[in-house]
Design a protein around this motif. Structure first.
Motif, PDB file in Angstrom:
ATOM      1  N   GLY A 256       0.814  -1.214   0.000  1.00 45.19           N
ATOM      2  CA  GLY A 256       0.000   0.000   0.000  1.00 45.19           C
ATOM      3  C   GLY A 256       0.847   1.264   0.000  1.00 45.19           C
ATOM      4  O   GLY A 256       0.538   2.228  -0.705  1.00 45.19           O
ATOM      5  N   TYR A 257       1.946   1.252   0.778  1.00 46.40           N
ATOM      6  CA  TYR A 257       2.836   2.421   0.820  1.00 46.40           C
ATOM      7  C   TYR A 257       3.483   2.673  -0.545  1.00 46.40           C
ATOM      8  O   TYR A 257       3.587   3.818  -0.992  1.00 46.40           O
ATOM      9  CB  TYR A 257       3.932   2.219   1.867  1.00 46.40           C
ATOM     10  CG  TYR A 257       3.425   2.132   3.293  1.00 46.40           C
ATOM     11  CD1 TYR A 257       2.291   2.828   3.697  1.00 46.40           C
ATOM     12  CD2 TYR A 257       4.082   1.340   4.239  1.00 46.40           C
ATOM     13  CE1 TYR A 257       1.827   2.742   4.999  1.00 46.40           C
ATOM     14  CE2 TYR A 257       3.622   1.239   5.538  1.00 46.40           C
ATOM     15  CZ  TYR A 257       2.498   1.941   5.922  1.00 46.40           C
ATOM     16  OH  TYR A 257       2.036   1.843   7.206  1.00 46.40           O
ATOM     17  N   LEU A 258       3.948   1.604  -1.188  1.00 43.56           N
ATOM     18  CA  LEU A 258       4.610   1.746  -2.487  1.00 43.56           C
ATOM     19  C   LEU A 258       3.652   2.315  -3.533  1.00 43.56           C
ATOM     20  O   LEU A 258       3.995   3.255  -4.257  1.00 43.56           O
ATOM     21  CB  LEU A 258       5.149   0.393  -2.958  1.00 43.56           C
ATOM     22  CG  LEU A 258       6.340  -0.179  -2.186  1.00 43.56           C
ATOM     23  CD1 LEU A 258       6.647  -1.600  -2.641  1.00 43.56           C
ATOM     24  CD2 LEU A 258       7.574   0.705  -2.365  1.00 43.56           C
ATOM     25  N   MET A 259       2.445   1.750  -3.591  1.00 41.15           N
ATOM     26  CA  MET A 259       1.474   2.243  -4.566  1.00 41.15           C
ATOM     27  C   MET A 259       0.992   3.648  -4.196  1.00 41.15           C
ATOM     28  O   MET A 259       0.708   4.463  -5.063  1.00 41.15           O
ATOM     29  CB  MET A 259       0.289   1.278  -4.655  1.00 41.15           C
ATOM     30  CG  MET A 259       0.662  -0.120  -5.153  1.00 41.15           C
ATOM     31  SD  MET A 259       1.512  -0.111  -6.738  1.00 41.15           S
ATOM     32  CE  MET A 259       0.205   0.431  -7.826  1.00 41.15           C
ATOM     33  N   GLY A 260       0.925   3.912  -2.884  1.00 39.08           N
ATOM     34  CA  GLY A 260       0.538   5.245  -2.438  1.00 39.08           C
ATOM     35  C   GLY A 260       1.572   6.291  -2.820  1.00 39.08           C
ATOM     36  O   GLY A 260       1.227   7.405  -3.235  1.00 39.08           O
ATOM     37  N   ALA A 261       2.870   5.939  -2.692  1.00 38.05           N
ATOM     38  CA  ALA A 261       3.938   6.863  -3.085  1.00 38.05           C
ATOM     39  C   ALA A 261       3.878   7.159  -4.577  1.00 38.05           C
ATOM     40  O   ALA A 261       4.035   8.308  -5.009  1.00 38.05           O
ATOM     41  CB  ALA A 261       5.297   6.271  -2.719  1.00 38.05           C
ATOM     42  N   SER A 262       3.624   6.127  -5.357  1.00 40.78           N
ATOM     43  CA  SER A 262       3.451   6.325  -6.798  1.00 40.78           C
ATOM     44  C   SER A 262       2.255   7.237  -7.061  1.00 40.78           C
ATOM     45  O   SER A 262       2.293   8.098  -7.946  1.00 40.78           O
ATOM     46  CB  SER A 262       3.255   4.969  -7.483  1.00 40.78           C
ATOM     47  OG  SER A 262       3.050   5.124  -8.861  1.00 40.78           O
ATOM     48  N   GLY A 263       1.210   7.063  -6.265  1.00 41.32           N
ATOM     49  CA  GLY A 263       0.029   7.908  -6.398  1.00 41.32           C
ATOM     50  C   GLY A 263       0.297   9.362  -6.047  1.00 41.32           C
ATOM     51  O   GLY A 263      -0.242  10.274  -6.688  1.00 41.32           O
ATOM     52  N   VAL A 264       1.138   9.606  -5.034  1.00 37.98           N
ATOM     53  CA  VAL A 264       1.487  10.987  -4.670  1.00 37.98           C
ATOM     54  C   VAL A 264       2.209  11.665  -5.830  1.00 37.98           C
ATOM     55  O   VAL A 264       1.891  12.798  -6.220  1.00 37.98           O
ATOM     56  CB  VAL A 264       2.371  11.009  -3.401  1.00 37.98           C
ATOM     57  CG1 VAL A 264       2.939  12.406  -3.172  1.00 37.98           C
ATOM     58  CG2 VAL A 264       1.581  10.568  -2.181  1.00 37.98           C
ATOM     59  N   GLY A 265       3.190  10.949  -6.398  1.00 39.31           N
ATOM     60  CA  GLY A 265       3.919  11.503  -7.534  1.00 39.31           C
ATOM     61  C   GLY A 265       3.002  11.779  -8.708  1.00 39.31           C
ATOM     62  O   GLY A 265       3.106  12.819  -9.375  1.00 39.31           O
ATOM     63  N   ALA A 266       2.081  10.859  -8.956  1.00 38.23           N
ATOM     64  CA  ALA A 266       1.148  11.025 -10.062  1.00 38.23           C
ATOM     65  C   ALA A 266       0.201  12.196  -9.814  1.00 38.23           C
ATOM     66  O   ALA A 266      -0.140  12.943 -10.740  1.00 38.23           O
ATOM     67  CB  ALA A 266       0.360   9.734 -10.269  1.00 38.23           C
ATOM     68  N   LEU A 267      -0.228  12.365  -8.570  1.00 36.71           N
ATOM     69  CA  LEU A 267      -1.114  13.483  -8.232  1.00 36.71           C
ATOM     70  C   LEU A 267      -0.402  14.815  -8.441  1.00 36.71           C
ATOM     71  O   LEU A 267      -0.975  15.752  -9.000  1.00 36.71           O
ATOM     72  CB  LEU A 267      -1.580  13.357  -6.779  1.00 36.71           C
ATOM     73  CG  LEU A 267      -2.473  14.486  -6.265  1.00 36.71           C
ATOM     74  CD1 LEU A 267      -3.764  14.562  -7.079  1.00 36.71           C
ATOM     75  CD2 LEU A 267      -2.798  14.280  -4.781  1.00 36.71           C
ATOM     76  N   VAL A 268       0.848  14.904  -8.010  1.00 35.56           N
ATOM     77  CA  VAL A 268       1.634  16.123  -8.229  1.00 35.56           C
ATOM     78  C   VAL A 268       1.761  16.397  -9.729  1.00 35.56           C
ATOM     79  O   VAL A 268       1.624  17.542 -10.183  1.00 35.56           O
ATOM     80  CB  VAL A 268       3.030  15.989  -7.583  1.00 35.56           C
ATOM     81  CG1 VAL A 268       3.931  17.167  -7.972  1.00 35.56           C
ATOM     82  CG2 VAL A 268       2.913  15.921  -6.067  1.00 35.56           C
ATOM     83  N   GLY A 269       2.001  15.331 -10.499  1.00 37.24           N
ATOM     84  CA  GLY A 269       2.108  15.492 -11.943  1.00 37.24           C
ATOM     85  C   GLY A 269       0.813  15.983 -12.570  1.00 37.24           C
ATOM     86  O   GLY A 269       0.825  16.851 -13.450  1.00 37.24           O
ATOM     87  N   ALA A 270      -0.306  15.442 -12.109  1.00 32.47           N
ATOM     88  CA  ALA A 270      -1.604  15.854 -12.651  1.00 32.47           C
ATOM     89  C   ALA A 270      -1.906  17.309 -12.314  1.00 32.47           C
ATOM     90  O   ALA A 270      -2.425  18.064 -13.155  1.00 32.47           O
ATOM     91  CB  ALA A 270      -2.701  14.949 -12.107  1.00 32.47           C
ATOM     92  N   LEU A 271      -1.585  17.739 -11.097  1.00 23.01           N
ATOM     93  CA  LEU A 271      -1.799  19.136 -10.714  1.00 23.01           C
ATOM     94  C   LEU A 271      -0.853  20.066 -11.467  1.00 23.01           C
ATOM     95  O   LEU A 271      -1.211  21.205 -11.796  1.00 23.01           O
ATOM     96  CB  LEU A 271      -1.624  19.299  -9.200  1.00 23.01           C
ATOM     97  CG  LEU A 271      -2.678  18.596  -8.339  1.00 23.01           C
ATOM     98  CD1 LEU A 271      -2.343  18.730  -6.859  1.00 23.01           C
ATOM     99  CD2 LEU A 271      -4.068  19.156  -8.625  1.00 23.01           C
ATOM    100  N   PHE A 272       0.351  19.576 -11.743  1.00 26.35           N
ATOM    101  CA  PHE A 272       1.297  20.340 -12.565  1.00 26.35           C
ATOM    102  C   PHE A 272       0.693  20.616 -13.942  1.00 26.35           C
ATOM    103  O   PHE A 272       0.785  21.729 -14.471  1.00 26.35           O
ATOM    104  CB  PHE A 272       2.610  19.559 -12.694  1.00 26.35           C
ATOM    105  CG  PHE A 272       3.474  19.992 -13.844  1.00 26.35           C
ATOM    106  CD1 PHE A 272       4.186  21.184 -13.798  1.00 26.35           C
ATOM    107  CD2 PHE A 272       3.575  19.210 -14.995  1.00 26.35           C
ATOM    108  CE1 PHE A 272       4.975  21.585 -14.872  1.00 26.35           C
ATOM    109  CE2 PHE A 272       4.360  19.596 -16.062  1.00 26.35           C
ATOM    110  CZ  PHE A 272       5.065  20.792 -16.006  1.00 26.35           C
ATOM    111  N   LEU A 273       0.044  19.609 -14.513  1.00 24.80           N
ATOM    112  CA  LEU A 273      -0.595  19.798 -15.817  1.00 24.80           C
ATOM    113  C   LEU A 273      -1.829  20.685 -15.717  1.00 24.80           C
ATOM    114  O   LEU A 273      -2.118  21.466 -16.626  1.00 24.80           O
ATOM    115  CB  LEU A 273      -0.977  18.441 -16.412  1.00 24.80           C
ATOM    116  CG  LEU A 273       0.167  17.567 -16.923  1.00 24.80           C
ATOM    117  CD1 LEU A 273      -0.357  16.225 -17.385  1.00 24.80           C
ATOM    118  CD2 LEU A 273       0.923  18.254 -18.054  1.00 24.80           C
TER     119      LEU A 273
END
Length: 430
Positions: A256-273
């Protein structure tokens, strides 16, 4: 950053999908953990993913034709109901301790068939919820942020639930979560659907869409990038249970932590866009983020320290979602409206359809050489596959510029007063 939310229908869609996707991510994590717990087989982990995604490869183009011919709203109501039914059956089997691997494979194939029609239709439907063309890119970026906010929450909650009460509760919560998206679809106020009389039969419409997409170099290049990222990059999620348990010596929480960390990075990327005001320059952005994703996977593959692995997952999530969402945004911007469903079905086919081949290949290779070297190879292939696109970027941009000018996207055209005549006049008269 949130301007697309001013539209009522999009706001309903955003909230309903956001709740439902949390359940979807919970189910995905629970399913991976369940299969690995029952079988201890990396190959079967890949096989389950193959069954869930191969229908998108086989049926995707037909789904696009359907999305261009029929009421997309009604199609989505049907696909979401069938997805709820699949989650309910899975929950029942697990909670009654009668689940077997063949049940998981069969239900994954069923859901994959539903998703083949759902994804293409949903991609085309989102555009109907936003009234102004200039807000389309923001809507797509917010869609990605919603997807990845769910990706952050879902796996983390699933990890806790799996460790305390088992996988069955995750499947049950996912089934209930579909009530939110069904409710949001029913509450929308949409224009009456007007079915356009089609002159071509299904096969002719399909051929027309394929010729249009692959006959225009920018569309062809973007679909190819998505296909390569899906083929070489997406298998990392299939191998996560192995890294969590056997390399990092953790449990469901670690997954869960690993997938959650990937999700944090993806969320930052989506907000960047989402905060970007124009699609101009996205080509250079996706070249960088595709390379970043590959390098992050290589670093993760050799890490045996949880903190280092989490940081690598953060960067991989950022790189993956910015690349995918940039390709989606560029495609939605340059494609003709009457071919949108078919082109987005090819996008979905590249995104979801290539992943099962990558998952099976990664699972098979990992059995022979180990998961670390397999994932490192995947990262390397992702990083080098963007090179041809980078070398041809200026040529592709030259082909897209006339479309940007017609839509008023390029700064020199978008500024100042625009009239209908200026948009229809020959280029030499503008």
């Amino acid at each position: 950053m949130f301007r697309a939310l001013k539209y009522r229908n999009y706001r309903l869609f955003f909230m309903g999908q956001g709740i439902s996707l949390i359940g979807t991510w919970m189910q995905q994590i629970a399913l991976s953990w369940l299969v690995y717990r029952l079988t201890d087989s990396v190959f079967l982990l890949g096989a389950v993913t193959f069954c869930s995604q191969i229908p998108s490869f086989l049926l995707g183009p037909f789904a696009g034709v359907l999305a261009d011919r029929f009421n997309r709203h009604r199609i989505l109501l049907l696909t979401q109901f069938l997805s709820m039914l699949q989650a309910s059956l899975l929950a029942t089997l697990v909670l009654t301790n009668t689940v077997e691997v063949w049940h998981v494979l069969a239900l994954s194939a069923f859901l994959g068939t539903v998703n083949a029609f759902d994804i293409a239709t949903r991609q085309a439907f989102v555009i109907e919820l936003v009234e102004k063309r200039e807000d389309v890119s923001n809507a797509i970026a917010l869609n990605s942020s919603m997807f990845n906010m769910a990706r952050l929450i879902g796996p983390s909650v699933a990890g806790v639930l799996i460790a305390t009460v088992g996988e069955g509760q995750c499947f049950l919560i996912n089934a209930v979560s579909y009530v939110a998206v069904l409710g949001s679809l029913l509450l929308m106020r949409l224009k009456p659907f007007e079915r356009i009389k089609q002159e071509h039969k299904v096969w002719q419409s399909l051929k027309e869409g394929v010729n249009y997409a692959f006959g225009f170099a920018p569309i062809r290049a973007l679909i190819l990038i998505v296909a390569l990222l899906s083929l070489f990059g997406m298998p990392f999620s299939v191998l996560m249970p192995v890294f969590a348990r056997d390399i990092l010596h953790g449990g469901a929480n670690t997954l869960g932590y690993l997938m959650g960390a990937s999700g944090v990075g993806a969320l930052v990327g989506a907000l960047f866009l989402a905060q970007r005001k124009t699609v101009v320059g996205l080509g250079k952005v996706l070249v960088f983020t595709m390379a970043l994703f590959g390098v992050a996977l290589i670093a993760f593959s050799f890490s045996e320290i949880l903190l280092v692995s989490l940081v690598c997952m953060l960067f991989s999530g950022f790189g993956m979602i910015v690349t995918m969402a940039s390709c989606n945004t560029l495609l939605q911007t340059i494609v003709d409206d009457n071919k949108r469903g078919r082109v987005m079905s090819l996008y979905s086919m590249a995104f979801m359809g290539m992943a099962p081949f990558g998952s099976m290949l990664a699972g098979t290779v990992a059995e022979e050489i180990g998961v670390a070297y397999t994932l490192a190879g995947c990262g390397f292939l992702c990083a080098i596959s963007i090179i041809p696109f980078a070398l041809n970027l200026s040529k592709l941009r030259a082909l897209v510029d006339p479309i940007y000018q017609r839509l008023g996207i390029l700064p020199e055209i978008a500024t100042g007063l625009q009239t209908a005549s200026s948009l229809t006049a020959p280029p030499e008269e503008r």
